[in-house]
Design a protein around this motif. Structure first.
Motif, PDB file in Angstrom:
ATOM      1  N   ILE A  11       0.841  -1.201   0.000  1.00 55.17           N
ATOM      2  CA  ILE A  11       0.000   0.000   0.000  1.00 55.17           C
ATOM      3  C   ILE A  11       0.875   1.250   0.000  1.00 55.17           C
ATOM      4  O   ILE A  11       0.616   2.209  -0.740  1.00 55.17           O
ATOM      5  N   HIS A  12       1.929   1.229   0.811  1.00 53.10           N
ATOM      6  CA  HIS A  12       2.863   2.357   0.903  1.00 53.10           C
ATOM      7  C   HIS A  12       3.478   2.633  -0.478  1.00 53.10           C
ATOM      8  O   HIS A  12       3.518   3.786  -0.931  1.00 53.10           O
ATOM      9  N   ILE A  13       3.925   1.575  -1.142  1.00 52.71           N
ATOM     10  CA  ILE A  13       4.545   1.737  -2.466  1.00 52.71           C
ATOM     11  C   ILE A  13       3.568   2.387  -3.443  1.00 52.71           C
ATOM     12  O   ILE A  13       3.906   3.368  -4.113  1.00 52.71           O
ATOM     13  N   TYR A  29      14.594   5.069  -3.569  1.00 57.62           N
ATOM     14  CA  TYR A  29      13.733   6.165  -3.122  1.00 57.62           C
ATOM     15  C   TYR A  29      12.554   5.623  -2.309  1.00 57.62           C
ATOM     16  O   TYR A  29      12.244   6.124  -1.228  1.00 57.62           O
ATOM     17  N   LEU A  30      11.885   4.608  -2.849  1.00 56.31           N
ATOM     18  CA  LEU A  30      10.742   4.019  -2.143  1.00 56.31           C
ATOM     19  C   LEU A  30      11.185   3.456  -0.792  1.00 56.31           C
ATOM     20  O   LEU A  30      10.502   3.638   0.214  1.00 56.31           O
ATOM     21  N   ALA A  31      12.326   2.788  -0.772  1.00 63.52           N
ATOM     22  CA  ALA A  31      12.834   2.195   0.467  1.00 63.52           C
ATOM     23  C   ALA A  31      13.122   3.269   1.518  1.00 63.52           C
ATOM     24  O   ALA A  31      12.905   3.046   2.711  1.00 63.52           O
ATOM     25  N   SER A  32      13.568   4.440   1.076  1.00 66.80           N
ATOM     26  CA  SER A  32      13.860   5.509   2.045  1.00 66.80           C
ATOM     27  C   SER A  32      12.577   5.989   2.722  1.00 66.80           C
ATOM     28  O   SER A  32      12.591   6.345   3.899  1.00 66.80           O
ATOM     29  N   SER A  33      11.465   5.981   2.013  1.00 70.33           N
ATOM     30  CA  SER A  33      10.190   6.381   2.602  1.00 70.33           C
ATOM     31  C   SER A  33       9.658   5.307   3.548  1.00 70.33           C
ATOM     32  O   SER A  33       9.119   5.607   4.613  1.00 70.33           O
ATOM     33  N   ILE A  34       9.813   4.052   3.137  1.00 65.40           N
ATOM     34  CA  ILE A  34       9.316   2.936   3.942  1.00 65.40           C
ATOM     35  C   ILE A  34      10.257   2.649   5.105  1.00 65.40           C
ATOM     36  O   ILE A  34       9.864   2.045   6.095  1.00 65.40           O
ATOM     37  N   ASN A  35      11.494   3.113   4.977  1.00 65.29           N
ATOM     38  CA  ASN A  35      12.542   2.864   5.966  1.00 65.29           C
ATOM     39  C   ASN A  35      12.886   1.379   6.017  1.00 65.29           C
ATOM     40  O   ASN A  35      12.884   0.745   7.068  1.00 65.29           O
ATOM     41  N   PRO A  38      16.123  -1.628  -0.041  1.00 67.78           N
ATOM     42  CA  PRO A  38      15.613  -1.630  -1.410  1.00 67.78           C
ATOM     43  C   PRO A  38      15.269  -3.027  -1.936  1.00 67.78           C
ATOM     44  O   PRO A  38      14.386  -3.179  -2.774  1.00 67.78           O
ATOM     45  N   THR A  39      15.939  -4.051  -1.416  1.00 63.19           N
ATOM     46  CA  THR A  39      15.637  -5.427  -1.825  1.00 63.19           C
ATOM     47  C   THR A  39      14.201  -5.796  -1.454  1.00 63.19           C
ATOM     48  O   THR A  39      13.497  -6.458  -2.223  1.00 63.19           O
ATOM     49  N   VAL A  40      13.746  -5.364  -0.288  1.00 62.76           N
ATOM     50  CA  VAL A  40      12.365  -5.616   0.146  1.00 62.76           C
ATOM     51  C   VAL A  40      11.402  -4.923  -0.815  1.00 62.76           C
ATOM     52  O   VAL A  40      10.405  -5.499  -1.242  1.00 62.76           O
TER      53      VAL A  40
END
Length: 145
Positions: A11-13, A29-35, A38-40
């Motif tokens: 949902i976050h993505i 970039y997405l990983a930085s928002s989700i904390n 990036p592999t996840v």
């Protein structure tokens, strides 16, 4: 990663892809928002892509929703992030003792309630779109200003 976190990350993505649609949406970039790593993000984005919810453009271009976010429900995301068909949120333990009064009756006593809870969850997720989530995020952000 359990279903609950896969769902929330999915949902976050999708919400971030919409909110940042003019930007570059790399997995970093997405990983930085989700904390998260990036592999996840790449794993969850791959699941969303397989379900037809996102388009992935490797490299600098990143990803974007594959259709209008008003057409993507939270239930769609729920199904997408469960590739192993972990569709049931609740399940019974295997092989209870058939000689025990509880063991031989527990499944028939509890499973109908698990199925009702599952249906209620799915009905609720079908009511909410990614567009609803994005609108709520924007409203909350505007209220802070």
């Amino acid at each position: 990663m359990g279903i609950n976190s896969r769902l929330s990350v999915g949902i976050h993505i999708l919400a971030l892809l919409e909110i940042n649609k003019q930007g570059v949406n790399t997995s970093e970039y997405l990983a930085s928002s989700i904390n998260t790593n990036p592999t996840v993000v790449r794993k969850i984005t791959g699941l969303l892509r397989n379900a037809g919810l996102v388009e992935v453009h490797p490299g600098v271009a990143g990803a974007k929703p594959a259709k209008e976010i008003s057409e993507i429900t939270l239930f769609d995301v729920y199904r997408a992030v469960n590739p192993d068909h972990e569709k049931e949120l609740f399940s019974m333990h295997d092989s209870p003792n058939p000689m025990c009064p509880v063991g031989k009756n527990i499944q028939g006593s509890v499973e109908p309630h698990f199925k009702n809870a599952q249906r209620a969850l799915e009905k609720e997720l079908e009511k909410v779109t990614i567009s609803d989530v994005v609108k709520n995020i924007i409203d909350k952000e505007n209220a802070r200003k």
